[in-house]
Design an enzyme around this catalytic site. Structure first.
Site, PDB file in Angstrom:
ATOM      1  N   LYS A  80       0.930  -1.281  -0.120  1.00  0.00           N
ATOM      2  CA  LYS A  80      -0.098  -0.056   0.070  1.00  0.00           C
ATOM      3  C   LYS A  80       1.001   1.287   0.050  1.00  0.00           C
ATOM      4  CE  LYS A  80      -4.078   1.763   2.777  1.00  0.00           C
ATOM      5  NZ  LYS A  80      -5.055   1.508   3.783  1.00  0.00           N
ATOM      6  N   SER A 155      -9.626   1.367   2.723  1.00  0.00           N
ATOM      7  CA  SER A 155      -9.056   2.102   1.698  1.00  0.00           C
ATOM      8  C   SER A 155      -7.888   1.411   1.179  1.00  0.00           C
ATOM      9  CB  SER A 155      -8.296   3.166   2.849  1.00  0.00           C
ATOM     10  OG  SER A 155      -7.555   2.556   3.565  1.00  0.00           O
ATOM     11  N   SER A 179      -9.975  -1.212   7.013  1.00  0.00           N
ATOM     12  CA  SER A 179      -9.299  -0.973   5.543  1.00  0.00           C
ATOM     13  C   SER A 179      -8.494  -2.077   4.783  1.00  0.00           C
ATOM     14  CB  SER A 179      -8.572   0.438   5.592  1.00  0.00           C
ATOM     15  OG  SER A 179      -9.229   1.505   5.572  1.00  0.00           O
TER      16      SER A 179
END
Lengths: 503, 105
Positions: A80, A155, A179
């Site tokens: 990420k 996310s 997330s």
């Protein structure tokens, strides 16, 4: 030979160690798959081809020299884009950090690389991890590999989509309120948020410092367990004072019997009005599958869970406001040119650098921490946190894990959820776990009868009993596999085998 | 009694985020909705309930020794300055913080 996306992390590491194929061949196959699939998925903000080939060559050199290879030798992994990796940008999907070069490597990334993983690049996300759909990325959307008209969740949407589309074998995400678990559910992959403190946060751009936790995505529970072993093997990280000593052995105990273990369900929650019928049906399937594996179902209650959204949206934005105060345009980040005072430069740099949701959360946090307001919301939210934590303690006295939805629905279409309050409400089933700090994992249960989209079920365990939690997750996966509901390791059908042939 | 536009302007100044007039309107609506969302935490009797500020309870601040950090975590000067938009020599460059024009408060 088959495409690399047909292989799990264990099979790749074993194949590299045995010389069936080289790490460089796997890296080239992954780059080929990324090139073929990325135009439709757009999971990546940056593909690190140079770093990948260099890391893979080093793995191959170690093998040639007769050295022992790591747990993840040659396994393609994505990170990420809030995790620092030297040689890549770390943008947090924000204009604020569009040109920010990682000055060092985060501990979680380092440990994956030390285990022999091949770094394929950095994945898309909601800006600074504020969101549940990856739509708030300042750069582009990421498309759900199961239906490209739908969001991947968020996310950590880029990491989930990259794994689901078979562009990489594993990915790391971060989970502050769901997330990792929610995008795992939307994309039909396994995603784990370990107990707070299990994985070091050093080098991960902070959102909510008492809530953030890094964890892995994989296409099977076993792959996630292997990644967990790599993340904790070197012990606690002295660079993160909240990091805890956690023994490895996630994979080693995965197949142990769950006979006699207990899973807690909340009858009220199973019939929650926000759940779609197909999500309810998935929970029933999961309960049956666990029962088939010898797990006893008991009823539990988390009476304060209903207030967890309120507690979370007091605590999370307050911590985010404190953390994002560092973005003043001086040491890093966007700087507005031509300002005559520092105050003006700060306010205009932040106005340009942050997107709408990042501004909203910081404004909310700024308000909540103001004198006179602090005692009305932030402080009582931390008291409610005590109540939620006590609820869990009582519930876990009666069971080994609690089963919950990961999300009330399957993935929604782009633009369908545009109201922030509606977006926040979708976190209902994941955030209490961040508030209390215990571990949670999302396991795919199959496709919804109405939407045809993946549905995941969430299991939450007591703090620092993540080994047992993963064992329960594996039992669920095994039960569903035996009844023909799922096929662990599968790539989203539209992308399976597109590029990525292992030569 | 909700937050007024004027109060929201004050919060934006405090948060150091320059908002346009249109953004101020949207933000006022948003903040009032968000505060509404938080109301459940005010409905409990919390007398005598200790707060949990952190899931790992027995933490205290960690202070580094006041000496030059020479380990491999110390950033090289060029790396430390490399992400800054304005630098001068060994320093980050900032506009005036004192004197006329408001400066910094």
């Amino acid at each position: 030979m088959a495409g690399f996306d047909q292989l799990g992390a264990r099979a790749i590491a074993a194949g590299v160690a045995a010389g069936d194929f080289s790490a460089s061949e796997v890296a080239r196959a992954a780059l080929d798959a990324i090139e073929a699939r990325e135009p439709k998925i757009q999971a990546f903000l940056q593909v690190s081809a140079g770093l990948a080939l260099k890391a893979a060559a080093a793995t191959d050199a170690r093998r040639a020299a007769g050295e022992e290879l790591g747990l993840l030798a040659g396994v393609p992994v994505a990170f990420k884009d809030n995790m620092h990796l030297l040689g890549t940008r770390t943008t947090c999907a924000s204009l604020m950090l569009e040109h920010y070069e990682s000055p060092f490597t985060a501990t979680c990334v380092r440990r994956m690389l030390d285990a022999g993983a091949t770094p394929m690049g950095k994945t898309n996300m909601d800006e600074f991890a504020f969101g549940s759909s990856t739509e708030s990325s300042a750069f582009h959307r990421t498309y759900n590999p199961w239906d490209i008209t739908c969001v991947p969740g968020g996310s950590s949407g880029g990491s989930a989509a990259a794994v689901a589309a078979g562009e990489v074998t594993l990915a790391l995400g971060s989970d502050t309120g769901g997330s990792i678990r929610q995008p795992a559910s939307f994309c039909g992959v396994v995603g784990m948020k370990p107990t707070y403190g299990v994985v070091s946060r050093y080098g991960v751009v902070a959102f909510g410092s008492s809530l953030d936790q890094v964890g892995p995505f994989g296409r099977s529970v076993a792959d996630v367990a292997l990644a967990m072993d790599a993340l904790v093997a070197a012990g606690r990280d002295p660079f993160d004072s909240t990091s805890q000593e956690v023994p490895a052995g996630f994979l080693a105990h995965l197949e142990a019997s769950v006979e006699g273990m207990r899973v807690g369900i909340m009858p009220d929650l199973m019939g929650h009005e926000a759940l779609t019928p197909e999500v309810r049906a998935a929970l029933d399937d999961a309960r049956v599958a666990l029962g088939d594996q010898g797990v006893e179902v008991v009823e539990v209650d988390l009476p304060h869970m209903a207030s967890s959204i309120a507690a979370y949206y007091a605590i999370g934005p307050s911590e985010a406001f404190s953390n994002l105060a560092r973005f003043d345009g001086v040491r890093f980040g966007y700087q507005q040119p031509g300002c005559t005072t520092l105050a003006e430069q700060t306010a205009l740099s932040r106005a340009y650098g942050f997107g709408a949701e990042a501004k909203r959360r910081q404004m909310l946090g700024a308000y909540l921490l103001a004198a006179g307001v602090y005692d009305k919301y932030y402080y009582p939210a931390q008291q409610v946190r005590t109540l939620i934590t006590s609820d869990y303690r009582r519930a876990f006295a009666r069971c080994d894990a609690i089963m919950l939805p990961a999300a009330p629905t399957t993935a929604w279409c782009f633009g369908e959820v545009s109201d922030p309050m509606q977006m926040y409400a979708s976190d209902l089933f994941t955030i209490s776990c961040n508030i209390a700090g215990n571990g949670g994992v999302c396991v795919p249960v199959g496709l919804g009868a109405d939407t045809g989209m993946p549905i995941g079920v969430q299991l939450q365990g007591p703090a620092f009993q993540d080994h047992k939690l993963l064992r329960m997750a594996r039992a669920l996966e095994r039960g569903l596999e035996e009844s023909g509901r799922i096929k662990p390791g599968s790539v989203a059908p539209a992308f399976a085998g597109k590029g990525g042939e292992l030569a | 009694m909700g937050l007024t536009r004027k109060e929201v302007r004050g919060i934006a100044e405090y948060a150091r985020i320059a908002l346009t007039e249109a953004e101020l309107d949207e933000m006022t609506t948003y903040l009032n909705e968000a505060i509404e969302l938080l109301q459940p935490i005010r409905e409990y009797n919390l007398t005598g309930v200790a707060p949990t500020f952190h899931p790992i309870g027995d933490l205290s601040n960690v202070m580094a020794a006041d000496e030059l950090d020479a380990n491999d975590r110390a950033l090289e000067l060029g790396v430390a300055l490399g992400n800054a938009a304005s630098t001068q020599g060994r320093a980050f460059r900032v506009p005036s913080i004192l004197g006329d024009g408001g400066g910094d408060r």
